[in-house]
Scaffold this active site. Structure first.
Site, PDB file in Angstrom:
ATOM      1  N   SER A 227     -20.250  13.327  18.917  1.00  9.62           N
ATOM      2  CA  SER A 227     -19.058  13.401  19.610  1.00  9.62           C
ATOM      3  C   SER A 227     -19.388  14.022  20.860  1.00  9.62           C
ATOM      4  CB  SER A 227     -18.226  14.219  18.754  1.00  9.62           C
ATOM      5  OG  SER A 227     -18.541  15.680  18.681  1.00  9.62           O
ATOM      6  N   ASP A 228     -18.684  13.851  21.985  1.00 10.17           N
ATOM      7  CA  ASP A 228     -18.617  14.741  22.999  1.00 10.17           C
ATOM      8  C   ASP A 228     -18.284  16.173  22.755  1.00 10.17           C
ATOM      9  OD1 ASP A 228     -19.120  15.895  25.480  1.00 10.17           O
ATOM     10  OD2 ASP A 228     -18.181  14.329  26.913  1.00 10.17           O
ATOM     11  N   TRP A 229     -18.600  17.156  23.306  1.00 14.75           N
ATOM     12  CA  TRP A 229     -18.295  18.631  22.710  1.00 14.75           C
ATOM     13  C   TRP A 229     -16.893  18.634  22.678  1.00 14.75           C
ATOM     14  CZ3 TRP A 229     -22.557  16.934  22.164  1.00 14.75           C
ATOM     15  CH2 TRP A 229     -24.067  17.778  21.651  1.00 14.75           C
ATOM     16  N   GLY A 230     -16.377  18.807  21.526  1.00 12.48           N
ATOM     17  CA  GLY A 230     -14.666  18.821  21.295  1.00 12.48           C
ATOM     18  C   GLY A 230     -13.735  17.678  21.543  1.00 12.48           C
ATOM     19  N   ALA A 231     -14.464  16.408  21.210  1.00  5.63           N
ATOM     20  CA  ALA A 231     -14.020  15.042  21.375  1.00  5.63           C
ATOM     21  C   ALA A 231     -13.585  14.684  19.926  1.00  5.63           C
ATOM     22  CB  ALA A 231     -14.812  14.035  21.965  1.00  5.63           C
TER      23      ALA A 231
END
Ligand code: BGC
Length: 759
Positions: A227-231
């Site tokens: 995931s992108d960071w926090g996605a």
């Protein structure tokens, strides 16, 4: 590598769930009991941002080489050089104990306002795909992984974590997914990072069609999706959607939710097992590369300088450049002393050293006297005094060099650009200096196009130096003094004004969605079809020498799509200094069932030539060079017919054209269905055959039924036009009497013949 199957069998449910969520901001979960090591990742893309404390998201990394950002990398059009860059980045990862570098970014530059455009390569998917593939192959050739990002359609910062990019399938395939497809198929990145945004209503982190059907199944991606960071919003839904690793961690509640979902039967354990298998494969692959040691800082700094000088683009030159023996030089602008070499956000590198542009210039300026004036302030205030000082040194000099950096508040990750302008003070500064000094050269540091109409006509030369990396100061001096002959060409169009740009009326959307109304037509595809003038076109860049294109030839005049084609062309350096030319090959389809862009880049080559030297450049064009994605067939198709192969120095400077004939080998299914019009039946080769007897009868029937019984009614053009637009079944209702069955049943019978389900 241990047998993953055995290992997974030994893992408890809790261990599997834990592996799929990060253990810290930058590491995966280590499972000592089973000898599973952690994997450490770092940003990315144009340098290694190795944060010493893996529990911190903090911006400051350990010292590493800051290379130029992607805008500059793409402008080199040099795949071999990008491969070298990748290898250097891998060496730094190894020294800094990093397993996977979070890059490259392969998103399209939909609009020059995109805040992260500096991290992306191009407005063209072919160029971006080639660049991304070379980058990945370079890094991974040394046993370090990459993370191709941000998948997919991450084209703006406004509402970046929630916006839904609304894109039709054809546009997605041909424009927004194509560079990712090339990179995956040509380079197999170890990981792919999903984007924050939604795509057509579904978060990319939960998008089964995107992550599973397309990426993993159709394209054959073998690594894991991070995931992108926090996605991630819902961990179980994201696992089901194909998202293998959630970052950052730790996130105990996420791990628990996965365990609970398996226990209650809401998540099939095989889904979790597949994610685990994908992660383990990369974890063990990474562990095979021994880490530690040092990297060669000086060599990498030199490489950064080389790349920067290859990527800088000379946009205008009335002959003032290269500088000769001017003795009095006015050096104006803060960016001459404080190099602007990267952008803000997650890609921010802590450089090993930074070239001071003024000092680098001094080194090459031989005995010349350099005078400095700051020109503009660090903040967004207006300061007339700084302009007056600059004017003073400019008027008594032989040449004025203005170094301008677009300030961080106008361009960074996290927000989109408010406009395409330099600051008010910078524009006033250029105008004031030009008024007293005709030999004014503007050097720009920015990650994306700026508009120039307020001043371009008054300056002698413009050098686009981009976010140039830590050694960019030296690269500027190399070009200004002709130590390097500029060869960079734009990987994106510079428009005349913001209002001209393709997405202008559809950007940035709002209330959760943005409609990509311009469809396929982004970048030069848009300006081409609208025949609009631009400031500088895609593919454009000047040199200190000149090149002649001749003898364009094609391997075959007529060819089958599956065989492709090779073109060759002679390039001659007709000037007095050595130089490199970027040769571009565009393809134009003369006729197609659906609208296509006027021309599309399908190949390129960079060639270095001594004065007077000629080399033959060859470029291969494959099936995909001629194909387009047809949404009704749901596949890439070719259509037989004539194509123009256009070879040129930019998208608007085509030097030679050859017309070739393609024979499509595709046997496409008929698209006829119950709702098809008579026209569709007539245009479909099998359909036409099948309905011929029926239509003869139909027409005869109509002619016989003259209203007053006097004269048989002719079917004139107007009537025919009307009939052609009707659905066949509705048309048949007019003559139901002579039909053996109701119109719908007749049409179904015909369809069965067309689709081969009956005799
Ligand atoms: C960015 C990514 C980056 C990640 C880790 C995110 O905010 O979008 O590009 O790799 O942070 O820093």
């Amino acid at each position: 590598m241990p047998s993953l199957e055995n290992l997974i069998q030994k893992m408890t449910l809790a261990e599997k769930a834990a592996l799929c969520t990060g253990a810290s901001a930058w590491t995966t979960t280590r499972i000592e009991r089973l000898g599973i090591p952690e994997l450490l990742v770092s940003d990315g893309p144009h340098g290694v941002r190795r944060v010493a404390d893996v529990d911190s998201m903090g911006n400051q990394g350990l010292p590493a080489t800051c290379f130029p950002t992607a805008s500059c990398l793409a402008a080199t059009w040099d795949t071999a050089l990008i491969d070298r860059l990748g290898k250097a980045l891998a060496e730094e990862c190894i020294a800094l104990n990093v397993d996977v570098l979070l890059g490259p970014g392969a998103n399209m530059k939909r609009t020059p306002l995109g805040g992260r455009n500096f991290e992306y390569f191009s407005e063209d998917p072919y160029l971006a795909g080639e660049m991304a593939a070379s980058f990945i192959n370079g890094v991974q050739s040394k046993g370090v992984g990459t993370s191709l990002k941000h998948f997919a359609a991450n084209n703006q910062e406004t509402e970046r974590m929630s916006i839904s990019a609304e894109i039709d399938e054809r546009t997605l395939r041909e424009i927004y997914l194509a560079a990712f497809e090339t990179a995956v198929k040509k380079a197999q990145p170890w990981t792919v990072m999903c984007a924050y945004n939604k795509l057509n209503g579904t978060y990319c982190s939960e998008h089964h069609q995107l992550l599973v059907d397309l990426l993993k199944k159709e394209w054959g991606f073998e690594g894991f999706v991070v995931s992108d960071w926090g996605a991630v919003h819902e961990r179980v839904a994201s696992l089901q959607g194909g998202l293998d690793l959630e970052m950052p961690g730790p996130r105990q509640s996420r791990v628990q939710s996965v365990i609970a979902a398996v226990q209650t039967g809401h998540l099939d354990e095989s889904v979790l097992d597949e994610a685990v298998a994908r992660i383990l494969k990369i974890v063990f692959q990474a562990a095979e590369t021994p880490k530690g040691g040092e990297f060669d800082q000086a060599a990498h700094h030199a490489l950064a300088r080389r790349i920067a000088s290859e990527g800088m683009v000379l946009l205008k030159n009335n002959g003032i450049l290269p500088l000769k023996d001017q003795q009095q030089i006015a050096v104006i602008g803060r960016a001459a002393q404080a190099a602007h070499f990267q952008g803000g956000g997650s890609s921010h590198i802590n450089p090993t050293q930074v070239d001071n542009p003024f000092e680098e210039l001094q080194k090459l300026a031989r005995g010349a006297e350099l005078h400095f004036a700051e020109g503009y302030p660090a903040d967004d205030t207006f300061n007339q005094e700084l302009i007056d000082e600059a004017v003073k040194i400019a008027q008594s000099a032989a040449v004025a060099l203005i170094y301008l950096a677009l300030p961080g508040y106008k361009e960074s990750e996290g927000y989109d650009r408010p406009d395409l302008d330099l600051t008010q003070q910078q524009i006033a500064l250029i105008q004031a200096v030009c008024a007293v000094q005709p030999n004014t050269v503007v050097i720009l540091n920015n990650g994306a196009p700026v508009v120039m109409s307020a001043w371009i006509d008054n300056v002698a030369a413009v050098l686009e130096a981009w976010m140039m990396g830590q050694a960019g100061g030296g690269a500027i001096a190399d070009i200004l003094y002709g130590k390097v002959n500029p060869s960079g060409k734009l990987a994106e169009t510079f428009p005349l004004k913001l209002e001209d740009t393709p997405a202008f009326i559809n950007f940035p959307g709002g209330h959760g969605s943005v409609r990509y109304g311009e469809g396929l037509f982004i970048g030069y595809r848009y300006y081409d079809i609208k025949q609009m003038p631009v400031l500088f076109p895609f593919g454009y860049g000047l040199s200190y020498t000149s090149f002649l294109y001749s003898n364009l030839s094609v391997s075959h005049q007529t060819f089958r799509d599956v065989d492709g084609l090779t073109i060759s062309v002679d390039i001659t350096n007709t000037g007095k200094v050595a130089g490199s030319e970027i040769v571009q090959c565009y393809v134009h389809d003369q006729q197609s069932s659906l609208i296509r862009p006027d021309k599309e880049l399908k190949g390129f080559a960079k060639v270095s030539l001594q004065p007077g030297e000629t080399k033959t450049v060859s470029i291969s064009l494959d099936f995909r060079a001629f194909a387009y994605f047809h949404p009704a067939y749901g596949q890439w198709i070719t259509e037989s017919g004539q194509f123009d192969v256009m070879v040129g120095a930019s998208s608007t400077d085509i030097r030679c054209v050859e017309t070739v004939t393609l024979e499509s080998t595709l046997e496409l299914p008929s698209l006829l269905d119950r709702d098809s019009t008579l026209r569709a039946w007539m245009e479909d080769p099998r359909g036409q055959q099948v309905i011929a007897p029926l239509m003869q009868q139909f027409v005869a029937q109509m002619q016989a039924q003259s209203a007053d019984g006097e004269k048989a009614q002719e079917i004139d053009q107007e009537m025919m036009g009307y009939m052609l637009e009707m659905q066949l079944k509705d048309l048949l209702h007019f003559q139901e009497g002579f039909l053996p069955a109701p119109p719908e049943a007749v049409v179904d019978g015909l369809l069965a013949q067309v689709h081969g389900t009956t005799e």
